[in-house]
Design a protein around this motif. Sequence first.
Motif, PDB file in Angstrom:
ATOM      1  N   GLU A 144     -12.581  -6.030 -17.381  1.00  0.00           N
ATOM      2  CA  GLU A 144     -11.462  -5.503 -16.607  1.00  0.00           C
ATOM      3  C   GLU A 144     -11.860  -4.171 -15.975  1.00  0.00           C
ATOM      4  O   GLU A 144     -12.281  -3.244 -16.659  1.00  0.00           O
ATOM      5  CB  GLU A 144     -10.229  -5.318 -17.487  1.00  0.00           C
ATOM      6  N   LEU A 145     -11.720  -4.089 -14.663  1.00  0.00           N
ATOM      7  CA  LEU A 145     -12.042  -2.896 -13.901  1.00  0.00           C
ATOM      8  C   LEU A 145     -10.838  -2.494 -13.060  1.00  0.00           C
ATOM      9  O   LEU A 145      -9.961  -3.316 -12.779  1.00  0.00           O
ATOM     10  CB  LEU A 145     -13.252  -3.123 -12.985  1.00  0.00           C
ATOM     11  N   ARG A 146     -10.816  -1.234 -12.677  1.00  0.00           N
ATOM     12  CA  ARG A 146      -9.749  -0.739 -11.801  1.00  0.00           C
ATOM     13  C   ARG A 146     -10.257  -0.686 -10.362  1.00  0.00           C
ATOM     14  O   ARG A 146     -11.156   0.087 -10.042  1.00  0.00           O
ATOM     15  CB  ARG A 146      -9.264   0.622 -12.259  1.00  0.00           C
ATOM     16  N   PHE A 147      -9.693  -1.523  -9.509  1.00  0.00           N
ATOM     17  CA  PHE A 147     -10.054  -1.580  -8.094  1.00  0.00           C
ATOM     18  C   PHE A 147      -9.008  -0.814  -7.289  1.00  0.00           C
ATOM     19  O   PHE A 147      -7.807  -1.062  -7.430  1.00  0.00           O
ATOM     20  CB  PHE A 147     -10.126  -3.026  -7.606  1.00  0.00           C
ATOM     21  N   VAL A 148      -9.486   0.083  -6.439  1.00  0.00           N
ATOM     22  CA  VAL A 148      -8.602   0.855  -5.563  1.00  0.00           C
ATOM     23  C   VAL A 148      -8.966   0.502  -4.125  1.00  0.00           C
ATOM     24  O   VAL A 148     -10.059   0.847  -3.650  1.00  0.00           O
ATOM     25  CB  VAL A 148      -8.723   2.368  -5.810  1.00  0.00           C
ATOM     26  N   LEU A 149      -8.083  -0.188  -3.434  1.00  0.00           N
ATOM     27  CA  LEU A 149      -8.286  -0.566  -2.043  1.00  0.00           C
ATOM     28  C   LEU A 149      -7.769   0.563  -1.157  1.00  0.00           C
ATOM     29  O   LEU A 149      -6.600   0.948  -1.266  1.00  0.00           O
ATOM     30  CB  LEU A 149      -7.566  -1.876  -1.723  1.00  0.00           C
ATOM     31  N   VAL A 150      -8.628   1.093  -0.310  1.00  0.00           N
ATOM     32  CA  VAL A 150      -8.320   2.300   0.458  1.00  0.00           C
ATOM     33  C   VAL A 150      -8.418   2.000   1.950  1.00  0.00           C
ATOM     34  O   VAL A 150      -9.388   1.379   2.412  1.00  0.00           O
ATOM     35  CB  VAL A 150      -9.276   3.449   0.094  1.00  0.00           C
ATOM     36  N   GLY A 181      -8.419   3.616   9.900  1.00  0.00           N
ATOM     37  CA  GLY A 181      -8.821   2.306  10.392  1.00  0.00           C
ATOM     38  C   GLY A 181      -9.960   1.676   9.628  1.00  0.00           C
ATOM     39  O   GLY A 181     -10.340   0.530   9.906  1.00  0.00           O
ATOM     40  N   GLN A 182     -10.532   2.370   8.653  1.00  0.00           N
ATOM     41  CA  GLN A 182     -11.613   1.841   7.843  1.00  0.00           C
ATOM     42  C   GLN A 182     -11.087   1.418   6.482  1.00  0.00           C
ATOM     43  O   GLN A 182     -10.226   2.085   5.902  1.00  0.00           O
ATOM     44  CB  GLN A 182     -12.722   2.885   7.680  1.00  0.00           C
ATOM     45  N   CYS A 183     -11.631   0.317   5.973  1.00  0.00           N
ATOM     46  CA  CYS A 183     -11.217  -0.206   4.670  1.00  0.00           C
ATOM     47  C   CYS A 183     -12.392  -0.132   3.701  1.00  0.00           C
ATOM     48  O   CYS A 183     -13.535  -0.440   4.063  1.00  0.00           O
ATOM     49  CB  CYS A 183     -10.748  -1.657   4.791  1.00  0.00           C
ATOM     50  N   SER A 184     -12.126   0.284   2.484  1.00  0.00           N
ATOM     51  CA  SER A 184     -13.156   0.357   1.447  1.00  0.00           C
ATOM     52  C   SER A 184     -12.524   0.060   0.101  1.00  0.00           C
ATOM     53  O   SER A 184     -11.311   0.198  -0.081  1.00  0.00           O
ATOM     54  CB  SER A 184     -13.833   1.732   1.437  1.00  0.00           C
ATOM     55  N   PHE A 210       0.833  -1.201   0.000  1.00  0.00           N
ATOM     56  CA  PHE A 210       0.000   0.000   0.000  1.00  0.00           C
ATOM     57  C   PHE A 210       0.870   1.255   0.000  1.00  0.00           C
ATOM     58  O   PHE A 210       1.931   1.293   0.627  1.00  0.00           O
ATOM     59  CB  PHE A 210      -0.913   0.008   1.224  1.00  0.00           C
ATOM     60  N   GLN A 211       0.394   2.280  -0.727  1.00  0.00           N
ATOM     61  CA  GLN A 211       1.084   3.558  -0.807  1.00  0.00           C
ATOM     62  C   GLN A 211       0.340   4.606   0.024  1.00  0.00           C
ATOM     63  O   GLN A 211      -0.889   4.588   0.095  1.00  0.00           O
ATOM     64  CB  GLN A 211       1.172   4.032  -2.257  1.00  0.00           C
TER      65      GLN A 211
END
Length: 316
Positions: free
Chosen positions: A273-279, A283-286, A243-244
């Motif tokens: 094909e989709l672009r997934f951005v894990l954020v 402390g919350q993940c989306s 993660f950045q």
Amino acid sequence: MLVVGFMLRSDHLGVTSVIRDLALNSRCYETLIHFFRSSAWSLESLRTTWIQVVHKTAPLLVVDNRVVLVGDGMKQTKEGRRMPGVKKLHQESENSSKGEYIFGHLFGAIGILAGTPQKWFCLPLFMNLQDGVKTILGWRKVDGEKEQPSHVVQMIEQGFAAAQIFGNALLLLDRYFLTVPALERLNAFHHASTARMHLVTKAKANVVAYEHPATKKPGRGRPPKKGKAIKLKDVFKTHAADFQAVTLTLYGKEETVQFLCLDLLWGQGLYQELRFVLVQRGGQCSIVVSTDLTLAATDIIRLYGYRFKIECTFEK
């Protein structure tokens, strides 16, 4: 005059509210009533004119040479069971004070972001009933015409209709609208028109995506359409070191978030094909998703932040 009156009126008591707020003569009442039965205008022409006025005069938010549209569905409770368009609706809200099922109207609305960098707001473009009117529409149905599409597909159609006037656009939706029928309708529009509209939405916590298939398959048979399945909620733990960290302006203030951008296949049977951005934020993940593979991950996060802020303001 009636259109302006509906925009400025202080109550919702019908045509009389327009007469009071515009200080019209009471004798205008019958003339104004005829407006709603007139064949001299159509709802589509009024809508197109309004969108053209917004396009020419409003200070629109532009991201990568594309305007930003916002779409959402709203369920309005109604007491009358025999009112046109009223049906039993399921509420997906996580608020325990709301009933699981209600009787009411299901509206679909499309707006566009306008304003200044200090304050963006959603300017409404179109709203209509999108469920419960199947029988009414069937009265004027032409032979060979397809049935009324689902609420999700109608939102894509309304958004693309606006995009054809504004040019290329980004449509912000919530996770309810990330479905295979919505992507299929969007792809069909792209094949039939030069206008382009991409979705920016949120994925459910249990979303499963797929890696790209291997270039070659040993032995005989049809080449695979997908690769290894990935539960994206597990990626937060297994790839935590990848993660950045970046500082963005979210909800009106500077915040530091960690993100990981992945281009994966999604959709059972579609495998687009989709672009997934894990954020990760506070402390919350989306998981935020975009159909545009060229859109930067930071722009995707910032765009969905606009939608979440507007949604919370509307609920208040």
